[in-house]
Design a protein around this motif. Structure first.
Motif, short mmCIF file in Angstrom:
data_model
loop_
_atom_site.label_atom_id
_atom_site.label_comp_id
_atom_site.label_asym_id
_atom_site.label_seq_id
_atom_site.Cartn_x
_atom_site.Cartn_y
_atom_site.Cartn_z
N PHE A 3 3.89 -1.76 2.90
CA PHE A 3 5.01 -2.62 3.25
C PHE A 3 5.28 -2.50 4.74
O PHE A 3 4.59 -1.78 5.46
CB PHE A 3 6.26 -2.26 2.43
CG PHE A 3 6.77 -0.86 2.67
CD1 PHE A 3 7.82 -0.61 3.56
CD2 PHE A 3 6.22 0.22 2.00
CE1 PHE A 3 8.29 0.66 3.77
CE2 PHE A 3 6.69 1.51 2.22
CZ PHE A 3 7.72 1.73 3.09
N ARG A 4 6.29 -3.21 5.20
CA ARG A 4 6.75 -3.13 6.59
C ARG A 4 8.24 -2.83 6.56
O ARG A 4 8.93 -3.24 5.64
CB ARG A 4 6.50 -4.44 7.31
CG ARG A 4 5.01 -4.81 7.41
CD ARG A 4 4.77 -6.01 8.28
NE ARG A 4 5.07 -5.78 9.68
CZ ARG A 4 4.34 -5.05 10.53
NH1 ARG A 4 3.26 -4.45 10.10
NH2 ARG A 4 4.68 -4.92 11.79
N ILE A 18 -4.66 6.77 7.24
CA ILE A 18 -3.27 7.23 7.21
C ILE A 18 -3.22 8.74 7.44
O ILE A 18 -2.41 9.24 8.22
CB ILE A 18 -2.58 6.85 5.89
CG1 ILE A 18 -2.52 5.33 5.74
CG2 ILE A 18 -1.18 7.45 5.81
CD1 ILE A 18 -2.17 4.85 4.34
N GLY A 19 -4.10 9.48 6.76
CA GLY A 19 -4.15 10.94 6.93
C GLY A 19 -4.44 11.35 8.36
O GLY A 19 -3.80 12.25 8.91
N VAL A 57 6.34 8.66 2.01
CA VAL A 57 6.20 7.41 2.74
C VAL A 57 5.79 7.75 4.17
O VAL A 57 6.42 8.58 4.83
CB VAL A 57 7.53 6.63 2.75
CG1 VAL A 57 7.43 5.41 3.66
CG2 VAL A 57 7.92 6.21 1.35
N ALA A 58 4.71 7.12 4.64
CA ALA A 58 4.27 7.25 6.03
C ALA A 58 4.66 5.98 6.77
O ALA A 58 4.39 4.88 6.29
CB ALA A 58 2.77 7.47 6.11
N ILE A 59 5.28 6.15 7.94
CA ILE A 59 5.74 5.00 8.71
C ILE A 59 5.19 5.08 10.12
O ILE A 59 5.21 6.14 10.76
CB ILE A 59 7.28 4.92 8.72
CG1 ILE A 59 7.80 4.82 7.27
CG2 ILE A 59 7.76 3.74 9.56
CD1 ILE A 59 9.29 4.79 7.12
N TYR A 60 4.70 3.95 10.60
CA TYR A 60 4.15 3.81 11.95
C TYR A 60 5.23 3.26 12.89
O TYR A 60 6.16 2.59 12.44
CB TYR A 60 2.95 2.86 11.94
CG TYR A 60 1.71 3.45 11.33
CD1 TYR A 60 0.68 3.92 12.13
CD2 TYR A 60 1.57 3.55 9.96
CE1 TYR A 60 -0.47 4.46 11.58
CE2 TYR A 60 0.42 4.09 9.39
CZ TYR A 60 -0.59 4.54 10.22
OH TYR A 60 -1.72 5.08 9.66
N TYR A 120 3.44 3.01 4.34
CA TYR A 120 2.62 3.22 3.15
C TYR A 120 3.28 4.28 2.28
O TYR A 120 3.80 5.27 2.79
CB TYR A 120 1.21 3.67 3.54
CG TYR A 120 0.57 2.68 4.49
CD1 TYR A 120 -0.11 1.57 3.99
CD2 TYR A 120 0.70 2.82 5.87
CE1 TYR A 120 -0.67 0.64 4.85
CE2 TYR A 120 0.15 1.89 6.73
CZ TYR A 120 -0.54 0.80 6.21
OH TYR A 120 -1.07 -0.13 7.07
N ALA A 121 3.25 4.08 0.98
CA ALA A 121 3.85 5.02 0.04
C ALA A 121 2.82 5.47 -0.99
O ALA A 121 1.95 4.70 -1.38
CB ALA A 121 5.04 4.36 -0.66
N TRP A 122 2.95 6.72 -1.41
CA TRP A 122 2.10 7.26 -2.46
C TRP A 122 2.83 8.44 -3.09
O TRP A 122 3.87 8.86 -2.62
CB TRP A 122 0.73 7.69 -1.92
CG TRP A 122 0.79 8.87 -0.99
CD1 TRP A 122 0.65 10.20 -1.31
CD2 TRP A 122 1.03 8.85 0.42
NE1 TRP A 122 0.78 10.97 -0.19
CE2 TRP A 122 1.01 10.18 0.89
CE3 TRP A 122 1.27 7.82 1.35
CZ2 TRP A 122 1.22 10.51 2.22
CZ3 TRP A 122 1.47 8.15 2.67
CH2 TRP A 122 1.45 9.48 3.10
N GLN A 123 2.27 8.95 -4.15
CA GLN A 123 2.82 10.12 -4.83
C GLN A 123 1.78 11.22 -4.80
O GLN A 123 0.60 10.96 -4.97
CB GLN A 123 3.27 9.75 -6.25
CG GLN A 123 4.44 8.81 -6.20
CD GLN A 123 4.92 8.28 -7.54
OE1 GLN A 123 5.87 7.56 -7.53
NE2 GLN A 123 4.28 8.61 -8.64
#
Length: 160
Positions: free
Chosen positions: A78-79, A114-115, A140-143, A149-152
């Motif tokens: 998402f954004r 992302i990593g 959630v990772a945000i730029y 980006y979200a993950w579990q």
């Protein structure tokens, strides 16, 4: 006798191929379903530093997948129009973020990139929700440009 052996051998090879194809399909496609942008799983929340409770943030253009077979299969792209400065002052940074690979067909989520960006400081990871499932955190990772980006992933309490 030799003819029967060929039939038995052919049947075993055919059965193995069918089983392998079925397992591959189920792992890569079968269990996943799209998460609609209006679904509760699409609401992006981050844990506030002050209260320790998850709070919704602004999110646009959400795309997501999930599966009932495992809590670790959730992925979202998402954004957000919120600035990274505001987010880091307001919400809990997550130090042990490890993005998990998504199926290749879910092309918006690149776990390796992302990593790497999290390691080099190109993005910041936040705790979305601790124990969204027992032993599992949503991250959630945000730029800086608003891509997110979200993950579990498993947390320190997993397996206890």
């Amino acid at each position: 006798m030799a003819v029967r052996g060929r039939y038995v051998g052919g049947f075993l090879v055919f059965s193995a191929l069918i089983t392998g194809a079925a397992v591959y399909y189920l792992q890569v496609y079968g269990y996943y379903h799209a998460v609609e942008a209006t679904a509760p799983a699409a609401e992006i929340r981050l844990t506030a530093i002050e209260t320790g409770a998850p709070e919704p943030i602004l999110a646009e253009d959400f795309q997501g997948i999930d599966a009932d077979s495992s809590p670790l299969r959730y992925r979202g792209c998402f954004r957000t129009p919120m600035s990274l400065a505001l987010l880091t002052e307001t919400f809990t940074v997550y130090d042990k973020a490890t993005p998990l690979n998504a199926p290749g067909w879910f092309s918006c989520f690149d776990a390796a990139r992302i990593g790497t960006d999290l390691e080099t400081g190109g993005a910041v990871a936040f705790l979305s929700e601790h124990d969204i499932h027992p032993g599992v955190d949503r991250v959630v990772a945000i730029y800086p440009d608003g891509r997110a980006y979200a993950w579990q992933q498993l947390n320190d309490e997993a397996g206890k």
